[in-house]
Design an enzyme around this catalytic site. Structure first.
Site, short mmCIF file in Angstrom:
data_model
loop_
_atom_site.label_atom_id
_atom_site.label_comp_id
_atom_site.label_asym_id
_atom_site.label_seq_id
_atom_site.Cartn_x
_atom_site.Cartn_y
_atom_site.Cartn_z
N ARG A 171 2.86 4.75 6.42
CA ARG A 171 3.27 3.99 7.61
C ARG A 171 3.71 2.57 7.30
O ARG A 171 4.03 1.80 8.19
CB ARG A 171 2.10 3.94 8.61
CG ARG A 171 1.65 5.31 9.08
CD ARG A 171 0.28 5.23 9.73
NE ARG A 171 -0.74 4.77 8.76
CZ ARG A 171 -2.01 4.56 9.06
NH1 ARG A 171 -2.43 4.74 10.30
NH2 ARG A 171 -2.86 4.15 8.14
N CYS B 191 0.84 -1.19 0.00
CA CYS B 191 0.00 0.00 0.00
C CYS B 191 0.88 1.25 0.00
O CYS B 191 1.99 1.24 0.54
CB CYS B 191 -0.93 0.02 1.21
SG CYS B 191 -2.08 1.43 1.20
N CYS C 81 -6.27 0.05 6.67
CA CYS C 81 -6.04 0.62 5.33
C CYS C 81 -7.22 1.51 4.90
O CYS C 81 -8.36 1.06 4.84
CB CYS C 81 -5.85 -0.51 4.32
SG CYS C 81 -5.47 0.08 2.66
N HIS D 170 -2.33 -3.91 4.94
CA HIS D 170 -2.17 -3.51 6.35
C HIS D 170 -3.52 -3.20 6.97
O HIS D 170 -4.42 -2.70 6.30
CB HIS D 170 -1.24 -2.29 6.46
CG HIS D 170 -1.81 -1.05 5.85
ND1 HIS D 170 -2.40 -0.05 6.61
CD2 HIS D 170 -1.93 -0.64 4.56
CE1 HIS D 170 -2.81 0.93 5.80
NE2 HIS D 170 -2.55 0.58 4.56
N ASP E 130 0.40 3.77 1.67
CA ASP E 130 0.34 4.35 3.03
C ASP E 130 1.75 4.63 3.58
O ASP E 130 2.62 3.76 3.57
CB ASP E 130 -0.41 3.38 3.96
CG ASP E 130 -0.79 4.01 5.28
OD1 ASP E 130 0.11 4.47 6.01
OD2 ASP E 130 -1.99 4.03 5.60
CO CO Z 1 -3.50 1.25 2.89
#
Ligand code: CO
Length: 211
Positions: A47, A43, A102, A99, A45
């Protein structure tokens, strides 16, 4: 320029100095070429940084990231990364790493419109529809969300196996294994979803290509 921007460039210089003090040839060695054993599809993302999570140094992970770690078989970007990783780099493992928490998966569970991205999220909605019975039966919303994250990863692993690229590689005797993980942003722990696909026979017959 603001402080954050300047700091990024300073951090880079500091990192280079640190690396060179450990090994003066660090970068000249890396410049010789790459032979990563792993393709990471994760992803976007912030993090969930691929290398850091598995403590992998530069040169070890070939990375492709998008919103909600999707494997869309008309996505030229994903297909190009996959083709290069499999047919040029001869990577051994592909990991789809989703994750918990998400935002993309969460958006697919609801009906709010977010603009253009709705069209990307729709692929995830299709996964929900495919597993509606299981998911709708989970009463706790957090539990349902977590399970949807896992199911989405598993479906993306199968979508990798459905590609002509992966099936060709298996046909050519390449040692290529596909895996699915779910990362806990709140724990740092990767959960292996135990979806390990290494040959065509693990696919539904509908998708098995005679090559
Ligand atoms: Co995500």
């Amino acid at each position: 320029m603001d402080r954050f921007y300047k700091q990024m460039l300073q951090n880079n210089r500091d990192w280079v100095q640190r690396k060179l003090s450990e090994d003066p040839n660090y970068f000249t060695k890396l410049a010789k070429g790459q032979k990563p054993p792993l393709l990471w599809i994760g992803c976007a993302d912030s993090r969930v940084p691929a290398n850091q999570i598995i403590d992998a140094p530069p040169g070890e992970v070939f990375v492709h990231r998008n919103i909600a770690n999707m494997v869309i078989h008309t996505d030229m970007n994903m297909l190009s990364v996959l083709d290069y990783a499999v047919n040029v780099l001869h990577i051994k493992h592909v990991v789809v790493c989703g994750h918990y928490g998400c935002g993309g998966v969460q958006a697919a569970m609801g009906n709010q419109s977010f603009g253009l991205i709705d069209n990307w999220i729709r692929h995830i909605k299709n996964i929900y529809r495919l597993h509606k019975e299981e998911l709708d039966n989970i009463e706790d919303e957090k539990e349902r969300f977590d399970r949807f994250v896992e199911i989405n990863v598993i479906e993306q692993v199968y979508d990798l196996a459905k590609t002509s690229i992966v099936q060709n590689a298996w046909r050519n005797g390449e040692d290529l294994m596909l895996h699915g993980w779910a990362y806990g942003v709140d724990t740092g722990i990767v959960k292996d979803l135990n979806v390990n696909i290494a040959n065509q026979s693990q696919l539904d017959e509908t998708y098995q290509l005679r090559i």
